[in-house]
Design an enzyme around this catalytic site. Structure first.
Site, PDB file in Angstrom:
ATOM      1  N   CYS A 147      -2.542  14.169 -20.933  1.00  0.00           N
ATOM      2  CA  CYS A 147      -2.266  13.143 -21.970  1.00  0.00           C
ATOM      3  C   CYS A 147      -2.214  11.726 -21.416  1.00  0.00           C
ATOM      4  O   CYS A 147      -2.042  10.768 -22.173  1.00  0.00           O
ATOM      5  CB  CYS A 147      -0.949  13.470 -22.691  1.00  0.00           C
ATOM      6  SG  CYS A 147       0.527  13.313 -21.651  1.00  0.00           S
ATOM      7  N   GLN A 206       0.836  -1.191   0.000  1.00  0.00           N
ATOM      8  CA  GLN A 206       0.000   0.000   0.000  1.00  0.00           C
ATOM      9  C   GLN A 206       0.873   1.243   0.000  1.00  0.00           C
ATOM     10  O   GLN A 206       0.383   2.353  -0.196  1.00  0.00           O
ATOM     11  CB  GLN A 206      -0.899   0.010   1.239  1.00  0.00           C
ATOM     12  CG  GLN A 206      -1.826  -1.186   1.356  1.00  0.00           C
ATOM     13  CD  GLN A 206      -2.502  -1.237   2.707  1.00  0.00           C
ATOM     14  OE1 GLN A 206      -3.555  -0.654   2.933  1.00  0.00           O
ATOM     15  NE2 GLN A 206      -1.876  -1.930   3.644  1.00  0.00           N
ATOM     16  N   ASN A 207       2.164   1.038   0.247  1.00  0.00           N
ATOM     17  CA  ASN A 207       3.082   2.164   0.373  1.00  0.00           C
ATOM     18  C   ASN A 207       3.427   2.741  -0.991  1.00  0.00           C
ATOM     19  O   ASN A 207       3.500   2.006  -1.987  1.00  0.00           O
ATOM     20  CB  ASN A 207       4.375   1.726   1.078  1.00  0.00           C
ATOM     21  CG  ASN A 207       4.113   1.194   2.484  1.00  0.00           C
ATOM     22  OD1 ASN A 207       3.077   1.495   3.069  1.00  0.00           O
ATOM     23  ND2 ASN A 207       5.018   0.383   3.005  1.00  0.00           N
ATOM     24  N   HIS A 248      -1.330   1.247  -4.546  1.00  0.00           N
ATOM     25  CA  HIS A 248      -1.717   2.656  -4.369  1.00  0.00           C
ATOM     26  C   HIS A 248      -0.766   3.592  -5.091  1.00  0.00           C
ATOM     27  O   HIS A 248      -0.715   4.791  -4.773  1.00  0.00           O
ATOM     28  CB  HIS A 248      -1.799   3.001  -2.872  1.00  0.00           C
ATOM     29  CG  HIS A 248      -2.962   2.351  -2.201  1.00  0.00           C
ATOM     30  ND1 HIS A 248      -3.055   2.198  -0.843  1.00  0.00           N
ATOM     31  CD2 HIS A 248      -4.082   1.778  -2.719  1.00  0.00           C
ATOM     32  CE1 HIS A 248      -4.196   1.584  -0.548  1.00  0.00           C
ATOM     33  NE2 HIS A 248      -4.830   1.302  -1.667  1.00  0.00           N
TER      34      HIS A 248
HETATM   35  C1  BV8 Z   1     -11.760   2.420  -3.568  1.00  0.00           C
HETATM   36  C2  BV8 Z   1      -1.931   6.408  -1.162  1.00  0.00           C
HETATM   37  C3  BV8 Z   1     -13.370   1.585  -5.133  1.00  0.00           C
HETATM   38  C4  BV8 Z   1      -1.835   7.910  -1.094  1.00  0.00           C
HETATM   39  C5  BV8 Z   1      -3.775   5.732   0.282  1.00  0.00           C
HETATM   40  C6  BV8 Z   1     -16.340   6.876   1.326  1.00  0.00           C
HETATM   41  C7  BV8 Z   1     -15.988   7.614   0.210  1.00  0.00           C
HETATM   42  C8  BV8 Z   1     -15.023   7.169  -0.703  1.00  0.00           C
HETATM   43  C9  BV8 Z   1     -14.395   5.957  -0.479  1.00  0.00           C
HETATM   44  C10 BV8 Z   1     -14.755   5.248   0.649  1.00  0.00           C
HETATM   45  C11 BV8 Z   1     -15.708   5.676   1.553  1.00  0.00           C
HETATM   46  N1  BV8 Z   1     -15.818   4.751   2.542  1.00  0.00           N
HETATM   47  C12 BV8 Z   1     -14.943   3.753   2.296  1.00  0.00           C
HETATM   48  C13 BV8 Z   1     -14.309   4.053   1.149  1.00  0.00           C
HETATM   49  C14 BV8 Z   1     -13.306   3.269   0.522  1.00  0.00           C
HETATM   50  C15 BV8 Z   1     -11.979   3.937   0.865  1.00  0.00           C
HETATM   51  C16 BV8 Z   1     -11.646   3.629   2.309  1.00  0.00           C
HETATM   52  O1  BV8 Z   1     -11.289   2.503   2.616  1.00  0.00           O
HETATM   53  N2  BV8 Z   1     -11.759   4.638   3.194  1.00  0.00           N
HETATM   54  C17 BV8 Z   1     -11.444   4.404   4.600  1.00  0.00           C
HETATM   55  C18 BV8 Z   1     -11.033   5.740   5.229  1.00  0.00           C
HETATM   56  C19 BV8 Z   1     -12.655   3.806   5.280  1.00  0.00           C
HETATM   57  N3  BV8 Z   1     -11.021   3.369  -0.043  1.00  0.00           N
HETATM   58  C20 BV8 Z   1     -10.782   3.968  -1.220  1.00  0.00           C
HETATM   59  O2  BV8 Z   1     -11.228   5.042  -1.571  1.00  0.00           O
HETATM   60  C21 BV8 Z   1      -9.888   3.149  -2.168  1.00  0.00           C
HETATM   61  N4  BV8 Z   1     -10.556   3.036  -3.438  1.00  0.00           N
HETATM   62  O3  BV8 Z   1     -12.410   1.989  -2.633  1.00  0.00           O
HETATM   63  O4  BV8 Z   1     -12.169   2.357  -4.885  1.00  0.00           O
HETATM   64  C22 BV8 Z   1     -12.968   0.234  -5.578  1.00  0.00           C
HETATM   65  C23 BV8 Z   1     -12.497  -0.697  -4.655  1.00  0.00           C
HETATM   66  C24 BV8 Z   1     -12.144  -1.966  -5.106  1.00  0.00           C
HETATM   67  C25 BV8 Z   1     -12.247  -2.290  -6.434  1.00  0.00           C
HETATM   68  C26 BV8 Z   1     -12.703  -1.329  -7.338  1.00  0.00           C
HETATM   69  C27 BV8 Z   1     -13.070  -0.069  -6.916  1.00  0.00           C
HETATM   70  C28 BV8 Z   1      -8.555   3.808  -2.386  1.00  0.00           C
HETATM   71  C29 BV8 Z   1      -7.849   3.975  -1.045  1.00  0.00           C
HETATM   72  C30 BV8 Z   1      -6.394   4.391  -1.286  1.00  0.00           C
HETATM   73  C31 BV8 Z   1      -6.074   5.688  -0.563  1.00  0.00           C
HETATM   74  N5  BV8 Z   1      -4.635   5.954  -0.681  1.00  0.00           N
HETATM   75  N6  BV8 Z   1      -2.459   5.904   0.117  1.00  0.00           N
HETATM   76  C32 BV8 Z   1      -0.841   8.363  -0.053  1.00  0.00           C
HETATM   77  O5  BV8 Z   1      -0.069   7.530   0.474  1.00  0.00           O
HETATM   78  O6  BV8 Z   1      -0.825   9.583   0.205  1.00  0.00           O
HETATM   79  S1  BV8 Z   1      -4.334   5.173   1.781  1.00  0.00           S
HETATM   80  C33 BV8 Z   1      -3.101   4.945   2.913  1.00  0.00           C
HETATM   81  O7  BV8 Z   1      -3.701   4.630   4.161  1.00  0.00           O
HETATM   82  C34 BV8 Z   1      -2.236   3.726   2.666  1.00  0.00           C
HETATM   83  O8  BV8 Z   1      -1.922   3.550   1.324  1.00  0.00           O
HETATM   84  C35 BV8 Z   1      -2.986   2.571   3.232  1.00  0.00           C
HETATM   85  O9  BV8 Z   1      -3.802   1.945   2.293  1.00  0.00           O
HETATM   86  C36 BV8 Z   1      -3.882   3.220   4.230  1.00  0.00           C
HETATM   87  C37 BV8 Z   1      -3.627   2.683   5.616  1.00  0.00           C
HETATM   88  O10 BV8 Z   1      -2.332   2.958   5.887  1.00  0.00           O
HETATM   89  P1  BV8 Z   1      -1.375   1.872   6.574  1.00  0.00           P
HETATM   90  O11 BV8 Z   1      -0.334   1.523   5.573  1.00  0.00           O
HETATM   91  O12 BV8 Z   1      -2.132   0.755   7.175  1.00  0.00           O
HETATM   92  O13 BV8 Z   1      -0.761   2.816   7.682  1.00  0.00           O
HETATM   93  P2  BV8 Z   1      -1.396   3.187   9.092  1.00  0.00           P
HETATM   94  O14 BV8 Z   1      -0.651   4.354   9.618  1.00  0.00           O
HETATM   95  O15 BV8 Z   1      -2.877   3.258   8.993  1.00  0.00           O
HETATM   96  O16 BV8 Z   1      -1.027   1.909   9.962  1.00  0.00           O
HETATM   97  C38 BV8 Z   1       0.354   1.605  10.177  1.00  0.00           C
HETATM   98  C39 BV8 Z   1       0.372   0.323  10.957  1.00  0.00           C
HETATM   99  O17 BV8 Z   1       1.746  -0.010  11.188  1.00  0.00           O
HETATM  100  C40 BV8 Z   1      -0.288   0.449  12.321  1.00  0.00           C
HETATM  101  O18 BV8 Z   1      -1.125  -0.666  12.541  1.00  0.00           O
HETATM  102  C41 BV8 Z   1       0.886   0.460  13.305  1.00  0.00           C
HETATM  103  O19 BV8 Z   1       0.575  -0.214  14.512  1.00  0.00           O
HETATM  104  C42 BV8 Z   1       1.948  -0.308  12.541  1.00  0.00           C
HETATM  105  N7  BV8 Z   1       3.320   0.076  12.865  1.00  0.00           N
HETATM  106  C43 BV8 Z   1       3.797   1.297  13.202  1.00  0.00           C
HETATM  107  N8  BV8 Z   1       5.128   1.208  13.429  1.00  0.00           N
HETATM  108  C44 BV8 Z   1       5.483  -0.083  13.204  1.00  0.00           C
HETATM  109  C45 BV8 Z   1       4.336  -0.806  12.843  1.00  0.00           C
HETATM  110  N9  BV8 Z   1       4.355  -2.120  12.565  1.00  0.00           N
HETATM  111  C46 BV8 Z   1       5.560  -2.741  12.651  1.00  0.00           C
HETATM  112  N10 BV8 Z   1       6.714  -2.116  12.983  1.00  0.00           N
HETATM  113  C47 BV8 Z   1       6.705  -0.795  13.274  1.00  0.00           C
HETATM  114  N11 BV8 Z   1       7.856  -0.186  13.622  1.00  0.00           N
END
Ligand code: BV8
Length: 232
Positions: free
Chosen positions: A119, A90-91, A108
């Protein structure tokens, strides 16, 4: 053995790149609806460019960590045995590639690539982006954006991802909060397919209850341990 590994921001956390939902995470300081949606870009492209320019510079200054290198070793060793690692991240950073991973699926997109809205050209882009920059292909300005998938946009490669899930013998999620779909739904799909699942994270994710096994701790410790276990 075919392993499907889904990584998130937690795998890059110890390289110094921010996560999204931790206490001081990116989404606690920046509004994702203003900076990670097509509507936000249309409304204020300069603010979005500034947000991604900062992250692109942070990425260039960062280095892969032991978790990235362990996944590279897993890819190499599985292939040597006739197996396969499908590394779906996802990164949007390039740390998996800089650690030597050869096949990385950026569902992503990638911050080091740019997309021209005029274009449709996609190309590597490691410097800053700006509204006034012209596309090298069509020559028009105002249309260059980071080639990343924003909220409301369709992730890249969903068909290939589904095929890889169906072919997998193991599903592992590493460093992701399980809070964004469709990625957060992959573990449920793996469960439906009868594939053993494991969560490797700092703490239980939003979908922790769907995993058969779990390994908690910092990725630089847990991922090498996971790889050693998978390689037996
Ligand atoms: C889609 C790229 C349809 C950009 C990202 C209402 C309106 C519109 C959409 C929606 C809606 N409700 C739901 C949705 C769907 C929506 C969604 O899920 N929303 C959420 C808020 C509910 N999703 C979408 O819109 C997606 N598209 O649905 O299209 C479709 C679907 C399927 C098939 C056809 C059509 C698109 C979503 C993509 C958004 N872009 N990133 C950018 O980076 O700027 S999202 C971004 O956050 C990431 O890419 C990732 O996906 C997401 C979560 O991030 P994580 O990587 O999990 O990071 P996070 O900080 O959350 O967690 C880190 C974890 O690591 C923690 O658990 C922590 O404990 C742990 N950690 C920390 N340190 C360590 C560690 N683990 C180990 N060691 C460590 N040291």
């Amino acid at each position: 053995m075919k392993v499907f590994a889904l990584t998130g921001a937690g795998v890059s956390a110890e390289s110094g790149l921010g996560t999204f939902r931790s206490v001081d995470g990116l989404w606690s300081r920046f509004d994702p609806m203003r900076l990670a949606t097509p509507e936000g870009f249309a409304a204020d492209p300069a603010a979005v460019h500034e947000f991604y320019n900062l992250r692109r510079r942070n990425m260039a200054a960062a280095a892969p960590n032991a978790a990235h290198f362990a996944l590279t070793e897993l890819e190499t060793r599985l292939e040597a045995r006739g197996g396969e690692l499908f590394l779906c991240t996802q990164n949007i950073d390039d740390l998996h590639e800089r650690a030597g991973s050869r096949r990385v699926w950026h569902m992503h997109g990638e911050i080091a690539r740019a997309l021209c809205l005029h274009c449709g050209t996609r190309r590597d882009w490691r410097g800053d982006l700006a509204v006034e920059l012209a596309c090298p292909r069509c020559g028009r300005a105002g249309g260059l954006r980071p080639d990343v998938v924003w909220f409301g946009e369709v992730p890249y490669g969903m068909e290939e991802i589904e095929a890889a899930l169906e072919a997998a013998d193991r599903f592992v999620a590493i460093g992701t909060s399980g809070s964004v779909y469709p990625a957060a739904g992959f573990v449920a799909r793996a469960g439906d397919l009868g594939i053993p699942t494991m969560e490797v994270n700092l703490e239980p994710s939003d979908v922790a209850g769907l995993f058969g096994e779990s390994l908690y701790g910092p990725a630089t410790e847990t991922v090498p341990a996971l790889v050693a276990r998978l390689l037996g």
